[in-house]
Design an enzyme around this catalytic site. Structure first.
Site, PDB file in Angstrom:
ATOM      1  CG  ASP A  93      -0.039  -0.035   2.877  1.00  0.00           C
ATOM      2  OD1 ASP A  93      -0.640  -0.560   3.080  1.00  0.00           O
ATOM      3  OD2 ASP A  93       0.734   0.770   2.615  1.00  0.00           O
ATOM      4  CG  HIS A 108       7.062  -8.123  -0.119  1.00  0.00           C
ATOM      5  ND1 HIS A 108       6.799  -8.347   0.742  1.00  0.00           N
ATOM      6  CD2 HIS A 108       8.576  -8.401  -0.142  1.00  0.00           C
ATOM      7  CE1 HIS A 108       7.763  -8.982   1.401  1.00  0.00           C
ATOM      8  NE2 HIS A 108       8.581  -9.240   0.787  1.00  0.00           N
ATOM      9  CB  CYS A 116       5.075  -3.496 -19.789  1.00  0.00           C
ATOM     10  SG  CYS A 116       4.606  -4.780 -21.461  1.00  0.00           S
ATOM     11  CB  CYS A 135       2.105  -1.090 -22.108  1.00  0.00           C
ATOM     12  SG  CYS A 135       3.919  -0.619 -21.443  1.00  0.00           S
ATOM     13  N   GLY A 175       4.872  -4.127  12.924  1.00  0.00           N
ATOM     14  CA  GLY A 175       3.256  -4.706  12.619  1.00  0.00           C
ATOM     15  C   GLY A 175       3.570  -6.124  11.389  1.00  0.00           C
TER      16      GLY A 175
HETATM   17  C1  BV8 Z   1      12.633 -15.180  -2.248  1.00  0.00           C
HETATM   18  C2  BV8 Z   1       3.475  -9.453  -1.659  1.00  0.00           C
HETATM   19  C3  BV8 Z   1      14.178 -15.869  -3.533  1.00  0.00           C
HETATM   20  C4  BV8 Z   1       1.933  -9.801  -2.030  1.00  0.00           C
HETATM   21  C5  BV8 Z   1       5.264 -10.357  -0.384  1.00  0.00           C
HETATM   22  C6  BV8 Z   1      10.437 -22.348   3.626  1.00  0.00           C
HETATM   23  C7  BV8 Z   1      11.270 -22.106   4.328  1.00  0.00           C
HETATM   24  C8  BV8 Z   1      11.658 -20.078   4.632  1.00  0.00           C
HETATM   25  C9  BV8 Z   1      11.396 -19.551   3.245  1.00  0.00           C
HETATM   26  C10 BV8 Z   1      10.825 -20.377   2.032  1.00  0.00           C
HETATM   27  C11 BV8 Z   1      10.322 -21.571   2.243  1.00  0.00           C
HETATM   28  N1  BV8 Z   1       9.787 -21.577   0.899  1.00  0.00           N
HETATM   29  C12 BV8 Z   1      10.102 -20.556   0.241  1.00  0.00           C
HETATM   30  C13 BV8 Z   1      10.229 -19.076   1.064  1.00  0.00           C
HETATM   31  C14 BV8 Z   1      10.740 -18.264   0.610  1.00  0.00           C
HETATM   32  C15 BV8 Z   1       9.654 -17.683   0.580  1.00  0.00           C
HETATM   33  C16 BV8 Z   1       9.412 -17.356   1.790  1.00  0.00           C
HETATM   34  O1  BV8 Z   1       9.709 -16.593   3.123  1.00  0.00           O
HETATM   35  N2  BV8 Z   1       7.979 -17.905   2.225  1.00  0.00           N
HETATM   36  C17 BV8 Z   1       6.956 -18.380   3.886  1.00  0.00           C
HETATM   37  C18 BV8 Z   1       5.575 -18.000   3.511  1.00  0.00           C
HETATM   38  C19 BV8 Z   1       7.605 -19.525   4.041  1.00  0.00           C
HETATM   39  N3  BV8 Z   1       9.996 -15.987   0.339  1.00  0.00           N
HETATM   40  C20 BV8 Z   1       9.729 -15.314  -0.756  1.00  0.00           C
HETATM   41  O2  BV8 Z   1       9.202 -16.240  -1.632  1.00  0.00           O
HETATM   42  C21 BV8 Z   1      10.194 -14.274  -0.753  1.00  0.00           C
HETATM   43  N4  BV8 Z   1      11.313 -14.303  -2.621  1.00  0.00           N
HETATM   44  O3  BV8 Z   1      12.477 -16.056  -1.499  1.00  0.00           O
HETATM   45  O4  BV8 Z   1      12.919 -15.592  -3.491  1.00  0.00           O
HETATM   46  C22 BV8 Z   1      14.898 -15.469  -4.631  1.00  0.00           C
HETATM   47  C23 BV8 Z   1      16.118 -15.448  -4.641  1.00  0.00           C
HETATM   48  C24 BV8 Z   1      16.560 -15.495  -6.167  1.00  0.00           C
HETATM   49  C25 BV8 Z   1      16.237 -15.506  -7.138  1.00  0.00           C
HETATM   50  C26 BV8 Z   1      14.727 -14.771  -6.697  1.00  0.00           C
HETATM   51  C27 BV8 Z   1      13.988 -15.592  -5.501  1.00  0.00           C
HETATM   52  C28 BV8 Z   1       8.989 -13.543  -1.275  1.00  0.00           C
HETATM   53  C29 BV8 Z   1       8.878 -12.897  -0.361  1.00  0.00           C
HETATM   54  C30 BV8 Z   1       7.314 -11.684  -1.126  1.00  0.00           C
HETATM   55  C31 BV8 Z   1       6.136 -12.559  -1.133  1.00  0.00           C
HETATM   56  N5  BV8 Z   1       5.029 -11.461  -1.249  1.00  0.00           N
HETATM   57  N6  BV8 Z   1       3.421  -9.635  -0.760  1.00  0.00           N
HETATM   58  C32 BV8 Z   1       0.878  -9.452  -1.688  1.00  0.00           C
HETATM   59  O5  BV8 Z   1       1.580  -8.128  -1.032  1.00  0.00           O
HETATM   60  O6  BV8 Z   1      -0.225  -9.324  -1.881  1.00  0.00           O
HETATM   61  S1  BV8 Z   1       4.685 -11.983   0.940  1.00  0.00           S
HETATM   62  C33 BV8 Z   1       3.267 -11.039   1.668  1.00  0.00           C
HETATM   63  O7  BV8 Z   1       3.626 -11.475   3.299  1.00  0.00           O
HETATM   64  C34 BV8 Z   1       3.491  -9.596   2.453  1.00  0.00           C
HETATM   65  O8  BV8 Z   1       4.087  -8.224   1.631  1.00  0.00           O
HETATM   66  C35 BV8 Z   1       2.873  -9.149   3.439  1.00  0.00           C
HETATM   67  O9  BV8 Z   1       3.629  -8.092   4.232  1.00  0.00           O
HETATM   68  C36 BV8 Z   1       4.568 -10.461   4.189  1.00  0.00           C
HETATM   69  C37 BV8 Z   1       4.216 -11.122   5.403  1.00  0.00           C
HETATM   70  O10 BV8 Z   1       3.526 -10.709   6.106  1.00  0.00           O
HETATM   71  P1  BV8 Z   1       3.237  -9.381   7.304  1.00  0.00           P
HETATM   72  O11 BV8 Z   1       2.924  -7.927   6.130  1.00  0.00           O
HETATM   73  O12 BV8 Z   1       4.586  -9.906   8.620  1.00  0.00           O
HETATM   74  O13 BV8 Z   1       1.053 -10.133   7.598  1.00  0.00           O
HETATM   75  P2  BV8 Z   1       0.840 -10.595   8.684  1.00  0.00           P
HETATM   76  O14 BV8 Z   1      -0.570 -11.063   7.869  1.00  0.00           O
HETATM   77  O15 BV8 Z   1       1.302 -12.065   8.029  1.00  0.00           O
HETATM   78  O16 BV8 Z   1       0.779 -10.255   9.995  1.00  0.00           O
HETATM   79  C38 BV8 Z   1       0.686  -8.853  10.349  1.00  0.00           C
HETATM   80  C39 BV8 Z   1       1.069  -8.469  11.623  1.00  0.00           C
HETATM   81  O17 BV8 Z   1       0.774  -7.560  12.310  1.00  0.00           O
HETATM   82  C40 BV8 Z   1       0.863 -10.252  13.010  1.00  0.00           C
HETATM   83  O18 BV8 Z   1       1.953 -10.228  13.566  1.00  0.00           O
HETATM   84  C41 BV8 Z   1      -0.257  -9.503  13.793  1.00  0.00           C
HETATM   85  O19 BV8 Z   1      -0.006  -9.558  14.711  1.00  0.00           O
HETATM   86  C42 BV8 Z   1       0.303  -8.064  13.663  1.00  0.00           C
HETATM   87  N7  BV8 Z   1      -0.746  -6.652  13.750  1.00  0.00           N
HETATM   88  C43 BV8 Z   1      -2.070  -7.008  13.392  1.00  0.00           C
HETATM   89  N8  BV8 Z   1      -3.020  -5.577  13.949  1.00  0.00           N
HETATM   90  C44 BV8 Z   1      -1.797  -4.993  14.245  1.00  0.00           C
HETATM   91  C45 BV8 Z   1      -0.658  -5.361  14.541  1.00  0.00           C
HETATM   92  N9  BV8 Z   1       0.529  -5.002  15.057  1.00  0.00           N
HETATM   93  C46 BV8 Z   1       0.375  -3.829  15.152  1.00  0.00           C
HETATM   94  N10 BV8 Z   1      -0.881  -3.103  15.419  1.00  0.00           N
HETATM   95  C47 BV8 Z   1      -2.092  -3.262  14.733  1.00  0.00           C
HETATM   96  N11 BV8 Z   1      -2.851  -3.070  14.474  1.00  0.00           N
END
Ligand code: BV8
Length: 240
Positions: A93, A108, A116, A135, A175
Protein backbone atom coordinates in the site's frame (compact mmCIF):
# COMPACT_ATOMS: atom_id res chain seq x y z
CA UNK A 1 24.05 3.85 23.44
CA UNK A 2 25.30 5.44 20.23
CA UNK A 3 22.08 5.27 18.24
CA UNK A 4 22.58 7.06 14.92
CA UNK A 5 21.52 4.69 12.14
CA UNK A 6 18.01 3.27 12.30
CA UNK A 7 16.42 0.62 10.07
CA UNK A 8 12.70 -0.06 10.44
CA UNK A 9 10.69 -2.90 8.91
CA UNK A 10 6.91 -2.70 8.65
CA UNK A 11 4.30 -5.28 7.72
CA UNK A 12 0.55 -5.47 7.31
CA UNK A 13 -0.04 -4.74 11.02
CA UNK A 14 0.98 -1.09 10.56
CA UNK A 15 -1.86 -0.63 8.02
CA UNK A 16 -4.45 -2.72 9.88
CA UNK A 17 -5.90 0.26 11.80
CA UNK A 18 -6.31 2.12 8.53
CA UNK A 19 -8.72 -0.65 7.53
CA UNK A 20 -6.51 -2.81 5.27
CA UNK A 21 -6.73 -6.54 5.95
CA UNK A 22 -3.64 -8.35 7.20
CA UNK A 23 -2.57 -11.64 5.65
CA UNK A 24 -2.49 -14.09 8.48
CA UNK A 25 -5.14 -12.82 10.84
CA UNK A 26 -8.67 -14.31 10.90
CA UNK A 27 -9.36 -12.14 7.83
CA UNK A 28 -6.18 -13.41 6.22
CA UNK A 29 -8.00 -15.15 3.40
CA UNK A 30 -9.11 -13.43 0.24
CA UNK A 31 -12.32 -14.90 -1.30
CA UNK A 32 -11.30 -18.21 0.22
CA UNK A 33 -7.80 -18.08 -1.26
CA UNK A 34 -4.58 -18.15 0.78
CA UNK A 35 -2.24 -15.30 -0.21
CA UNK A 36 0.44 -17.86 -0.96
CA UNK A 37 -1.91 -19.33 -3.58
CA UNK A 38 -2.63 -16.10 -5.48
CA UNK A 39 0.63 -14.19 -4.94
CA UNK A 40 2.77 -16.43 -7.17
CA UNK A 41 3.93 -16.40 -10.83
CA UNK A 42 2.37 -19.84 -11.25
CA UNK A 43 -1.05 -18.55 -10.11
CA UNK A 44 -0.71 -15.64 -12.56
CA UNK A 45 0.19 -17.98 -15.43
CA UNK A 46 -2.63 -20.36 -14.50
CA UNK A 47 -5.38 -17.82 -13.89
CA UNK A 48 -4.38 -14.20 -14.59
CA UNK A 49 -7.97 -12.99 -14.22
CA UNK A 50 -8.14 -14.33 -10.64
CA UNK A 51 -4.82 -12.74 -9.66
CA UNK A 52 -5.77 -9.42 -11.29
CA UNK A 53 -9.10 -9.50 -9.41
CA UNK A 54 -7.18 -10.01 -6.14
CA UNK A 55 -5.00 -6.96 -6.76
CA UNK A 56 -7.70 -4.82 -8.40
CA UNK A 57 -9.88 -5.31 -5.29
CA UNK A 58 -7.01 -4.32 -2.97
CA UNK A 59 -6.06 -1.32 -5.14
CA UNK A 60 -9.67 -0.14 -5.07
CA UNK A 61 -9.85 -0.58 -1.27
CA UNK A 62 -6.60 1.37 -0.89
CA UNK A 63 -8.32 4.39 -2.45
CA UNK A 64 -10.81 4.46 0.44
CA UNK A 65 -8.41 4.43 3.43
CA UNK A 66 -6.04 6.91 5.07
CA UNK A 67 -2.67 6.66 6.85
CA UNK A 68 -3.03 6.14 10.61
CA UNK A 69 -1.11 7.56 13.60
CA UNK A 70 1.65 4.97 13.17
CA UNK A 71 2.34 6.01 9.56
CA UNK A 72 2.30 9.68 10.57
CA UNK A 73 4.69 9.12 13.49
CA UNK A 74 7.14 7.25 11.24
CA UNK A 75 6.96 10.12 8.72
CA UNK A 76 7.73 12.60 11.52
CA UNK A 77 10.77 10.53 12.53
CA UNK A 78 11.86 10.45 8.87
CA UNK A 79 11.71 14.24 8.76
CA UNK A 80 13.36 14.93 12.12
CA UNK A 81 15.93 12.18 12.62
CA UNK A 82 19.44 13.61 11.96
CA UNK A 83 21.13 10.19 11.63
CA UNK A 84 20.71 7.63 8.86
CA UNK A 85 17.23 6.15 8.65
CA UNK A 86 15.62 3.66 6.28
CA UNK A 87 12.04 2.45 6.39
CA UNK A 88 11.72 -0.94 4.65
CA UNK A 89 8.12 -1.96 4.13
CA UNK A 90 6.75 -5.34 3.09
CA UNK A 91 3.45 -3.57 2.44
CA UNK A 92 2.34 -2.81 -1.10
CA UNK A 93 0.00 0.00 0.00
CA UNK A 94 1.06 3.66 -0.34
CA UNK A 95 0.18 4.76 3.19
CA UNK A 96 3.78 5.42 4.30
CA UNK A 97 4.43 7.81 1.39
CA UNK A 98 1.01 9.44 1.80
CA UNK A 99 1.93 10.07 5.46
CA UNK A 100 5.15 11.75 4.26
CA UNK A 101 7.90 9.11 4.59
CA UNK A 102 10.62 9.59 1.97
CA UNK A 103 13.52 7.38 3.09
CA UNK A 104 11.39 4.37 2.13
CA UNK A 105 11.78 1.07 0.24
CA UNK A 106 8.91 -1.13 -0.93
CA UNK A 107 10.71 -4.49 -0.92
CA UNK A 108 7.60 -6.36 -2.10
CA UNK A 109 6.55 -3.86 -4.76
CA UNK A 110 3.56 -1.52 -4.91
CA UNK A 111 -0.16 -1.96 -5.59
CA UNK A 112 -0.26 1.35 -7.51
CA UNK A 113 2.35 0.31 -10.07
CA UNK A 114 2.25 -1.85 -13.20
CA UNK A 115 5.00 -3.77 -15.03
CA UNK A 116 4.92 -4.62 -18.75
CA UNK A 117 6.22 -8.09 -19.54
CA UNK A 118 6.84 -7.04 -23.16
CA UNK A 119 9.00 -3.92 -22.70
CA UNK A 120 9.87 -4.47 -19.02
CA UNK A 121 8.91 -0.86 -18.13
CA UNK A 122 7.32 -0.09 -14.74
CA UNK A 123 4.80 2.72 -14.35
CA UNK A 124 2.16 4.15 -11.99
CA UNK A 125 -1.22 2.39 -12.14
CA UNK A 126 -4.18 3.83 -10.23
CA UNK A 127 -7.32 2.01 -11.40
CA UNK A 128 -8.31 -1.57 -12.25
CA UNK A 129 -5.74 -3.49 -14.37
CA UNK A 130 -7.44 -6.70 -15.48
CA UNK A 131 -6.16 -8.96 -18.24
CA UNK A 132 -6.72 -6.41 -21.02
CA UNK A 133 -4.57 -3.56 -19.71
CA UNK A 134 -2.52 -1.63 -22.29
CA UNK A 135 1.09 -0.78 -21.54
CA UNK A 136 1.49 3.05 -21.46
CA UNK A 137 5.02 2.63 -22.73
CA UNK A 138 4.89 0.15 -25.62
CA UNK A 139 1.13 -0.13 -26.18
CA UNK A 140 1.02 -3.90 -25.82
CA UNK A 141 -2.33 -5.15 -24.50
CA UNK A 142 -2.63 -8.02 -22.03
CA UNK A 143 0.98 -8.30 -20.84
CA UNK A 144 0.76 -5.83 -17.94
CA UNK A 145 1.09 -7.36 -14.46
CA UNK A 146 0.98 -5.83 -10.97
CA UNK A 147 4.44 -4.58 -9.94
CA UNK A 148 4.33 -6.82 -6.87
CA UNK A 149 7.02 -9.27 -5.67
CA UNK A 150 5.31 -12.66 -5.52
CA UNK A 151 6.52 -15.74 -3.66
CA UNK A 152 9.69 -17.18 -5.18
CA UNK A 153 10.44 -13.80 -6.80
CA UNK A 154 13.37 -11.67 -5.67
CA UNK A 155 12.42 -8.78 -3.38
CA UNK A 156 13.47 -5.28 -4.55
CA UNK A 157 16.52 -3.26 -3.37
CA UNK A 158 18.02 -6.07 -1.32
CA UNK A 159 21.59 -4.64 -1.65
CA UNK A 160 20.46 -1.27 -0.31
CA UNK A 161 18.59 -2.96 2.53
CA UNK A 162 21.48 -5.23 3.49
CA UNK A 163 23.89 -2.29 3.43
CA UNK A 164 21.60 -0.32 5.77
CA UNK A 165 21.25 -3.34 8.09
CA UNK A 166 25.03 -3.73 8.30
CA UNK A 167 25.35 -0.06 9.28
CA UNK A 168 22.48 0.17 11.73
CA UNK A 169 22.63 0.61 15.50
CA UNK A 170 18.90 0.11 15.94
CA UNK A 171 16.50 -2.23 14.09
CA UNK A 172 12.78 -1.80 14.70
CA UNK A 173 10.14 -4.25 13.44
CA UNK A 174 6.51 -3.06 13.41
CA UNK A 175 3.35 -5.04 12.62
CA UNK A 176 4.79 -8.12 10.98
CA UNK A 177 4.33 -11.80 11.79
CA UNK A 178 7.89 -12.73 10.85
CA UNK A 179 6.50 -15.42 8.53
CA UNK A 180 8.07 -14.33 5.23
CA UNK A 181 11.73 -14.33 4.23
CA UNK A 182 14.07 -12.62 3.59
CA UNK A 183 12.35 -9.86 5.63
CA UNK A 184 11.96 -12.15 8.66
CA UNK A 185 15.73 -12.62 8.73
CA UNK A 186 16.65 -8.92 8.85
CA UNK A 187 16.67 -8.87 12.65
CA UNK A 188 19.35 -11.54 12.68
CA UNK A 189 21.61 -9.49 10.42
CA UNK A 190 21.08 -6.44 12.64
CA UNK A 191 21.88 -8.37 15.81
CA UNK A 192 24.94 -9.89 14.15
CA UNK A 193 26.40 -6.41 13.64
CA UNK A 194 25.62 -5.47 17.24
CA UNK A 195 22.46 -3.41 16.76
CA UNK A 196 19.69 -3.17 19.33
CA UNK A 197 16.42 -4.74 18.12
CA UNK A 198 12.93 -3.62 19.11
CA UNK A 199 9.68 -5.31 18.06
CA UNK A 200 6.28 -3.64 18.24
CA UNK A 201 3.38 -5.94 17.36
CA UNK A 202 -0.15 -6.86 18.41
CA UNK A 203 1.17 -10.22 19.57
CA UNK A 204 4.60 -11.87 19.82
CA UNK A 205 5.81 -12.82 16.31
CA UNK A 206 7.70 -15.83 14.98
CA UNK A 207 10.86 -13.74 15.24
CA UNK A 208 10.32 -12.31 18.74
CA UNK A 209 13.12 -14.41 20.20
CA UNK A 210 15.69 -12.38 18.21
CA UNK A 211 14.66 -9.02 19.70
CA UNK A 212 16.12 -7.30 22.77
CA UNK A 213 12.75 -5.72 23.46
CA UNK A 214 9.16 -6.51 22.43
CA UNK A 215 6.30 -4.07 22.97
CA UNK A 216 2.91 -5.70 22.53
CA UNK A 217 -0.04 -3.56 21.45
CA UNK A 218 -1.52 -1.60 18.56
CA UNK A 219 0.83 0.24 16.23
CA UNK A 220 -1.25 3.43 16.37
CA UNK A 221 -0.47 3.65 20.10
CA UNK A 222 3.01 2.10 20.37
CA UNK A 223 4.67 3.83 17.40
CA UNK A 224 3.88 7.48 18.24
CA UNK A 225 4.98 6.80 21.83
CA UNK A 226 8.27 5.26 20.64
CA UNK A 227 8.94 8.11 18.16
CA UNK A 228 8.48 10.62 20.99
CA UNK A 229 11.06 8.71 23.05
CA UNK A 230 13.57 8.52 20.20
CA UNK A 231 13.28 12.20 19.27
CA UNK A 232 13.59 13.16 22.95
CA UNK A 233 17.00 11.48 23.05
CA UNK A 234 18.76 12.65 19.83
CA UNK A 235 21.66 10.56 18.57
CA UNK A 236 24.93 10.78 20.50
CA UNK A 237 27.52 13.01 18.81
CA UNK A 238 30.00 10.14 18.92
CA UNK A 239 31.76 8.96 15.78
CA UNK A 240 29.93 6.82 13.28
C1 BV8 B 1 12.34 -15.20 -2.22
C2 BV8 B 1 3.45 -9.29 -1.97
C3 BV8 B 1 14.07 -16.16 -3.51
C4 BV8 B 1 2.20 -9.94 -2.32
C5 BV8 B 1 4.48 -10.81 -0.43
C6 BV8 B 1 10.50 -22.25 3.41
C7 BV8 B 1 11.14 -21.70 4.53
C8 BV8 B 1 11.57 -20.39 4.53
C9 BV8 B 1 11.37 -19.57 3.41
C10 BV8 B 1 10.72 -20.11 2.32
C11 BV8 B 1 10.30 -21.43 2.31
N1 BV8 B 1 9.70 -21.67 1.11
C12 BV8 B 1 9.76 -20.54 0.35
C13 BV8 B 1 10.38 -19.58 1.08
C14 BV8 B 1 10.64 -18.20 0.64
C15 BV8 B 1 9.39 -17.37 0.71
C16 BV8 B 1 8.83 -17.40 2.12
O1 BV8 B 1 9.35 -16.76 3.02
N2 BV8 B 1 7.72 -18.15 2.28
C17 BV8 B 1 7.09 -18.24 3.59
C18 BV8 B 1 5.56 -18.19 3.42
C19 BV8 B 1 7.53 -19.56 4.23
N3 BV8 B 1 9.81 -16.03 0.38
C20 BV8 B 1 9.80 -15.65 -0.90
O2 BV8 B 1 9.38 -16.32 -1.82
C21 BV8 B 1 10.41 -14.27 -1.19
N4 BV8 B 1 11.31 -14.40 -2.28
O3 BV8 B 1 12.64 -15.86 -1.27
O4 BV8 B 1 13.03 -15.21 -3.41
C22 BV8 B 1 14.83 -15.81 -4.72
C23 BV8 B 1 16.22 -15.71 -4.60
C24 BV8 B 1 16.95 -15.39 -5.73
C25 BV8 B 1 16.29 -15.17 -6.95
C26 BV8 B 1 14.89 -15.24 -7.04
C27 BV8 B 1 14.15 -15.56 -5.91
C28 BV8 B 1 9.36 -13.28 -1.64
C29 BV8 B 1 8.40 -13.02 -0.53
C30 BV8 B 1 7.47 -11.89 -0.93
C31 BV8 B 1 6.10 -12.45 -1.22
N5 BV8 B 1 5.20 -11.32 -1.40
N6 BV8 B 1 3.74 -9.76 -0.64
C32 BV8 B 1 1.07 -9.17 -1.76
O5 BV8 B 1 1.25 -8.33 -0.85
O6 BV8 B 1 -0.02 -9.43 -2.26
S1 BV8 B 1 4.54 -11.47 1.13
C33 BV8 B 1 3.25 -10.92 2.09
O7 BV8 B 1 3.54 -11.37 3.42
C34 BV8 B 1 3.10 -9.42 2.23
O8 BV8 B 1 4.10 -8.66 1.62
C35 BV8 B 1 3.21 -9.23 3.71
O9 BV8 B 1 3.70 -8.00 4.02
C36 BV8 B 1 4.18 -10.30 4.02
C37 BV8 B 1 4.42 -10.61 5.45
O10 BV8 B 1 3.20 -10.60 6.11
P1 BV8 B 1 3.02 -9.51 7.27
O11 BV8 B 1 3.23 -8.15 6.68
O12 BV8 B 1 3.86 -9.87 8.44
O13 BV8 B 1 1.50 -9.65 7.57
P2 BV8 B 1 0.82 -10.77 8.48
O14 BV8 B 1 -0.66 -10.71 8.24
O15 BV8 B 1 1.53 -12.06 8.28
O16 BV8 B 1 1.13 -10.29 9.98
C38 BV8 B 1 0.60 -9.07 10.42
C39 BV8 B 1 1.12 -8.87 11.82
O17 BV8 B 1 0.62 -7.64 12.32
C40 BV8 B 1 0.64 -9.95 12.79
O18 BV8 B 1 1.74 -10.42 13.55
C41 BV8 B 1 -0.36 -9.22 13.69
O19 BV8 B 1 -0.29 -9.66 15.04
C42 BV8 B 1 0.12 -7.80 13.60
N7 BV8 B 1 -0.93 -6.80 13.77
C43 BV8 B 1 -2.22 -6.86 13.35
N8 BV8 B 1 -2.86 -5.71 13.68
C44 BV8 B 1 -1.93 -4.91 14.29
C45 BV8 B 1 -0.71 -5.60 14.34
N9 BV8 B 1 0.39 -5.07 14.90
C46 BV8 B 1 0.29 -3.82 15.41
N10 BV8 B 1 -0.86 -3.10 15.40
C47 BV8 B 1 -1.98 -3.61 14.85
N11 BV8 B 1 -3.12 -2.88 14.86
Amino acid sequence: MDMRNIVMLTGAGVSAESGLATFRGPDGLWEGHRVEDVATPEAFARDPALVHAFYDARREKLGTVEPNAAHLALARLDAEWPGELLLVTQNVDDLHERAGSTRLVHMHGELKKGWCLRCNERFPWAGPMGTGAECPSCGTVGLVRPDIVWFDEMPYEMERIEDALRRCDLFVSIGTSGAVYPAAGFVQTARYVGAEALEMNLEPSLASVFFNQSRVGRASELVPQWVEEVLASPPCKGGD
